[in-house]
Design an enzyme around this catalytic site. Sequence first.
Site, PDB file in Angstrom:
ATOM      1  CG  HIS A  76      -1.580   1.288   1.504  1.00 37.25           C
ATOM      2  ND1 HIS A  76      -2.565   1.795   0.710  1.00 37.25           N
ATOM      3  CD2 HIS A  76      -1.358   2.192   2.492  1.00 37.25           C
ATOM      4  CE1 HIS A  76      -2.948   2.957   1.200  1.00 37.25           C
ATOM      5  NE2 HIS A  76      -2.228   3.230   2.275  1.00 37.25           N
ATOM      6  CG  ASP A 105       7.183  17.022 -27.088  1.00 33.97           C
ATOM      7  OD1 ASP A 105       7.399  16.698 -25.911  1.00 33.97           O
ATOM      8  OD2 ASP A 105       6.587  16.296 -27.907  1.00 33.97           O
ATOM      9  CD1 TRP A 140       6.480   3.730   4.191  1.00 33.99           C
ATOM     10  CD2 TRP A 140       7.545   4.672   2.456  1.00 33.99           C
ATOM     11  NE1 TRP A 140       6.772   5.028   4.531  1.00 33.99           N
ATOM     12  CE2 TRP A 140       7.417   5.631   3.479  1.00 33.99           C
ATOM     13  CE3 TRP A 140       8.178   5.052   1.257  1.00 33.99           C
ATOM     14  CZ2 TRP A 140       7.908   6.937   3.356  1.00 33.99           C
ATOM     15  CZ3 TRP A 140       8.659   6.348   1.149  1.00 33.99           C
ATOM     16  CH2 TRP A 140       8.516   7.276   2.191  1.00 33.99           C
ATOM     17  CB  SER A 172      11.029   5.942 -14.290  1.00 38.00           C
ATOM     18  OG  SER A 172       9.971   6.860 -14.310  1.00 38.00           O
ATOM     19  CB  SER A 173      11.325   9.811 -10.836  1.00 34.94           C
ATOM     20  OG  SER A 173      11.906   8.877  -9.986  1.00 34.94           O
ATOM     21  CG  HIS A 256      12.028  15.316   4.889  1.00 34.41           C
ATOM     22  ND1 HIS A 256      10.952  15.132   5.719  1.00 34.41           N
ATOM     23  CD2 HIS A 256      11.926  16.573   4.424  1.00 34.41           C
ATOM     24  CE1 HIS A 256      10.261  16.242   5.779  1.00 34.41           C
ATOM     25  NE2 HIS A 256      10.830  17.143   4.995  1.00 34.41           N
ATOM     26  CD  GLU A 258       9.429  10.313  -3.063  1.00 39.57           C
ATOM     27  OE1 GLU A 258      10.390  10.720  -3.733  1.00 39.57           O
ATOM     28  OE2 GLU A 258       8.444   9.741  -3.545  1.00 39.57           O
ATOM     29  CE1 TYR A 260       8.094  19.621   3.151  1.00 38.32           C
ATOM     30  CE2 TYR A 260      10.223  18.612   3.445  1.00 38.32           C
ATOM     31  CZ  TYR A 260       9.108  19.206   3.977  1.00 38.32           C
ATOM     32  OH  TYR A 260       8.999  19.373   5.322  1.00 38.32           O
ATOM     33  CB  SER A 271      -0.048  28.334  -6.618  1.00 37.94           C
ATOM     34  OG  SER A 271       0.400  27.705  -5.444  1.00 37.94           O
ATOM     35  CG  HIS A 305      12.073  14.957  10.583  1.00 36.45           C
ATOM     36  ND1 HIS A 305      11.942  16.107   9.848  1.00 36.45           N
ATOM     37  CD2 HIS A 305      11.500  13.991   9.847  1.00 36.45           C
ATOM     38  CE1 HIS A 305      11.316  15.834   8.733  1.00 36.45           C
ATOM     39  NE2 HIS A 305      11.036  14.552   8.702  1.00 36.45           N
ATOM     40  CG  HIS A 306      11.626  10.508   8.869  1.00 38.82           C
ATOM     41  ND1 HIS A 306      10.270  10.358   8.719  1.00 38.82           N
ATOM     42  CD2 HIS A 306      11.974  11.525   8.063  1.00 38.82           C
ATOM     43  CE1 HIS A 306       9.835  11.237   7.851  1.00 38.82           C
ATOM     44  NE2 HIS A 306      10.841  11.970   7.424  1.00 38.82           N
ATOM     45  CB  THR A 329       5.116  25.340   4.774  1.00 36.62           C
ATOM     46  OG1 THR A 329       6.347  24.651   4.694  1.00 36.62           O
ATOM     47  CG2 THR A 329       4.034  24.548   4.099  1.00 36.62           C
ATOM     48  CE  LYS A 332       5.827  26.965  -1.392  1.00 39.44           C
ATOM     49  NZ  LYS A 332       5.770  25.836  -2.324  1.00 39.44           N
ATOM     50  NE  ARG A 451       4.090   3.675  10.586  1.00 35.50           N
ATOM     51  CZ  ARG A 451       4.837   4.400   9.767  1.00 35.50           C
ATOM     52  NH1 ARG A 451       5.638   5.316  10.263  1.00 35.50           N
ATOM     53  NH2 ARG A 451       4.782   4.230   8.475  1.00 35.50           N
TER      54      ARG A 451
END
Lengths: 557, 209, 355
Positions: A76, A105, A140, A172-173, A256, A258, A260, A271, A305-306, A329, A332, A451
């Site tokens: 998941h 393009d 994950w 890919s990314s 991390h 990731e 963002y 926006s 922080h993880h 943040t 924004k 969890r």
Amino acid sequence: MATTNLNPRAESYRRSWVIEWLTTVDHKKIGIMYIVNSFLFFFAAGILALVIRSELAIPGLQFLDESTYNQAFTMHGTIMIFLFVVPVLAGFANYIVPLMLGAPDMAFPRINALSFWMLPLGGLLIFSGYLFGGAAAEGWTGYAPLSSNADKFSAGVGTDLWIMGLVFVGTSSILGSVNFITTIFKMRAPGMTIFRMPIFVWTVLVTAILILLATPVLTAGLIALFIDRNYGGSFFDPAAGGNPILWQHLFWFFGHPEVYIVILPAMGVVSEILPVFSRKPLFGYRAFVYATIGIGLLSWSVWAHHMFTTGRVFLPFFAFMTALIAVPTGVKMFNWMATMWRGSITFATPMLFAIGFITMFLIGGISGVILSSPPIDFHLQDTYFVVAHLHYVFFGGSVFGVFAATYFWFPKMFGRRLNEKLGKTHFWIHFIGFNLTFFPMHSLGILGMPRRIADYSPDAGWTIYNLMSTAGAFMIAVSIVPFLINVVATLINGERVGDDPWEANTLEWATTSPPPPYNFDTLPPIRSERPVFDLRHKHDAEQLAIEGTPIGTGERP
Amino acid sequence: MSVDAPTSQTADMGPRLEAARPQDNRGLSIPLVGMLLFIASEMMFFGGLFAAYFNARASTPGEWGPPPGAEELSPVPLAAILTVILIASSFTMQFGVWAIRRGDQGKLRMWVGVTLLLGILFLSGQLYDYSQLGFGIGDGIFGTTFYTLTGFHGAHVFGGAVGMTILFARASSGQFSARNHVAVEAISMYWHFVDVVWVALFSIIYFLK
Amino acid sequence: MRRTVAANRWRMALRAGLLFAVAMLLGGCLVPREPATTQAETTFSLYILILVMAGIVFVGVEGFIVFSVFRYRRRDDRLPEQIHGNNRIEVIWTIIPTVIVLIIFVFSMGALGTVQAKSPNPAVTVEVDAFQWQWTFRYRDDDNDPNNDYSVTGSAQQPPVMTLPVGQPIRLVLHSLDVIHSFYVPQFLIKEDVVPVPEGTADNELEFTIERAGTYSGQCAEFCGTGHANMAFSIQAMEQADYDAWIAAARAGESPPPAPPPADATVIELNAKNIAFDTDRIEVPAGKPFIIRFTNQEAVPHNVGIYSGGTELFQGENITGPDTTVDYQVPALEVGEYDFLCTIHPTMNGTLVAQ
Ligand code: HEA
Ligand code: HEA
Ligand code: CUA
Ligand SMILES: [Cu+2]
């Protein structure tokens, strides 16, 4: 060379549409394929989520045994992040960014196609674990040594397939981000200065840079993991001088940024939408750009922080940097609020989802700041409070953004607008179901429910909240049904709404909907970040000079 | 080769491009920008592996080096020779680039050929080195990091060699000119990068004891 | 058209208001249970402080959004004033969050100091061994020979209990035998990971002072594989006097040397390695006592129990390897098939046939 398939005429005849789609290098077709592919994975991962929720509804093991459950949440999480949110946003970027820049393009059309086709491949690899005696089941985050010692702790090829799949998706990314950055730097239309780029393009630019620099580190980690598992390596094996914590550093140094990576483009979407439906420019364009860059920079200095509870990181630094991200943040947030302030707001479905985004992301952001305080994190780490946090930012944030984008740009892609009634029904069931699912998780976490557990004690006092959450999950599932109906029905015979149904601001609306191959016959002059708005409201000679781009005045809902 | 996609794309973009001409004429050409970005990500990849190496060093209590039994790693002679070979190949590559900038296809072909040979020489030398070392990837943390780092660098050299072969083929069929040789520039960038990585690897593994 | 907008507005008002009311009610408590240690007290008040700030930010922002949504909905086709920005206000709303963040940070660091403070010589030091998927609690005593320490190991049937005195600093040494686990007691508002470390590296340590007698449940909070959900334990806090009595009794009841086996008894060899027995079928003569010579080849506690259906017929004590051997003397069984398993790792099991 294959340059022929870049030629519009060569595409249009002597090809069945199947071949055409399979071999296309047109950023618009590729974008749509990205989006469709991602939504299929979303449904798959969502159904896994329903399985998880059903199991957790009440104490005791009803449907699954532990190992099946562990595979379920691992798949998941992995699928939702790597094969839904990231690619779906990349898909919209693929379709919209060249249009917003007035480019024909992407910079590397064929690499673009390549990076798309790697996705389903990687995704299927990850899923195929189910066919070979069980998918990966380490979460994950795949913490070592649980994931790194195949003999003792995580036998089976599931985890190896997971690793390989992720390497594909990562590559890919990376290729995708090379493409985006190059496109944004080199393919802007005349007059499209860097500070006239739509905010969405800015967010995609920063996101692409984050992907470019963060993903390779994950790849390195995954390779180390693979070597430990299969070639007797000992990167993460304390017995042989390795260090399990190293994995967490590598993973979160990627992980991390990731997060963002998946929120920034969604912020970009919002926006774009808020100004259109408030009929005002985005408040504080430059501040917003700097805030985006600031988040991009800060995101490199907060990964640990993880790892507050590992007892092996320097808490004050990471705690401070983490909390600091609230500032850009916040800028924004306040810009969005000020954009609606004194505006003239209409509530079409895209706007509803955009407002849903800011209201829900706020909750996720605040719970994030709460977690950023180490003593409190000692209590909440790896509890459902974190699960609540991550869904408020992922689902309330990114996914609301994705739906906003879908409703907003659907007319661009197909010339037909999604039905507003169904859209609003979707939104409200979705919104309520979402809060019903994830708000109670805060309480669960605060009451100490960890969890990643398949079962919990009936006298822990968690049952009631779990019941609510499960009910909410099915409500979300229900809300998806009108959405699917809406898409299908609209594609068949939706209301045709012309080229610019929303009276929008940015360049993608200056061409036909859907746009022709290579996008533009003529371009309006670009004097601000809202060329199409200027075109609509400045009644001077320039507008007459523009041929072939009638500005549709679509019916307002 | 996908690197030159945009050029061929601009070729048959036709009238529409006139309408929306990308500003790709200023500064670096599109393929080179792409290659630079790709190299940036490659740097992060090796950055990750180096991080693993240093982390392992730090968390190993005892003596850092090959497992007991295997004799110490020494930079001379083989590793040093390999280093010289690779650095030399960077020069020959660059001579090739300068040649084609002058439009000298013959020289380009020659230098690319030489570079390719040096690359192959390096790879075979490294394989020989592997065969001589008394330890494997499974023998403790040092073996793991050593083979992973040098191995992935080798893989990159191999990738470069493949690119070099393609260059050689295209150069032989005279596909490059003073004005159009973006693939040469791109691949030379990559080759220099791989070279730099090796120098870092060499100094860290052999001298930072 | 105007009407539909107005209608929307009221429907939205109703739904939105209702929704948040419902959500908050359903969300229920955002406040932890009553903290049970002095350290937890600190964390608790820090949490309340931050929760209040968060509440203010939340109400402020959401309030403004809801207000704008109703106040500034489109009324006519006039284009609103095109405001592009305002430096002063933008500076202000950059500073405000910065201040809030600084406050949060300062208070957090203060609390962190208290929570992590270590006392020179704690009253009780317990070595916590975490392994897939149970705990062993070893009470250090004065002679520094770990082998004769009193220890408790949990089993799937009964999670381990850590008995502790109140009002005294307690030190836990968190040691992992395999993967990463995490020692978590919700009412202490704290958890610390139990990380497997290379030789010579220090284990994580956790210190707290319990304030009230009572039973506090805890469980493993870091995902550690299939049995992660089953790594529960509980802490039994009692007055100093009761604790002294308890620990004395516990130490006195240390396991006596096993009696020599009867000469003629059949001996079955059974080995445990990689969380598995080396066989899943044992055959013994019916109606006679026999011996299971059980060798645990790894540094993870195992045991052998014999069950018929759910009912226990024999339960051997835990032994921890590498290569520790024990002779379990099993009473006679009548003809039939039985289950044998390691109650610590129920996945280690097989059939025992008496004929
Ligand atoms: C889209 C993804 C996303 C985003 C945007 C964020 C944003 C943030 N996250 Fe989150 N986070 C995750 C995804 C995300 N996170 C995931 C997936 C995990 C769990 C991973 C796992 O273990 O599986 C996680 C876990 C996680 C942890 C670790 C929890 C644990 O396991 O112990 C922490 C701890 O510091 C944290 C903090 C933050 C902070 C401070 C922000 C900030 O960026 C938030 C900033 C935003 C705001 C604050 C709101 C707007 C600001 C204002 C209105 C200004 C005024 C407000 C204040 C001054 C408070 N996150
Ligand atoms: C973008 C990211 C994302 C999204 C959108 C979601 C969406 C959901 N998540 Fe997920 N979740 C994560 C990311 C995400 N999650 C991550 C990263 C983790 C951590 C994993 C880990 O611990 O390793 C996690 C973990 C996680 C847990 C904790 C598991 C555990 O720790 O034991 C739970 C439990 O309730 C949960 C629930 C849900 C639910 C109910 C949804 C719902 O919102 C889902 C809604 C979608 C659907 C219900 C699909 C409906 C579609 C249909 C019905 C259409 C019909 C089908 C077809 C036509 C084909 N998630
Ligand atoms: Cu041990 Cu989870
Ligand atoms: Cu984070």
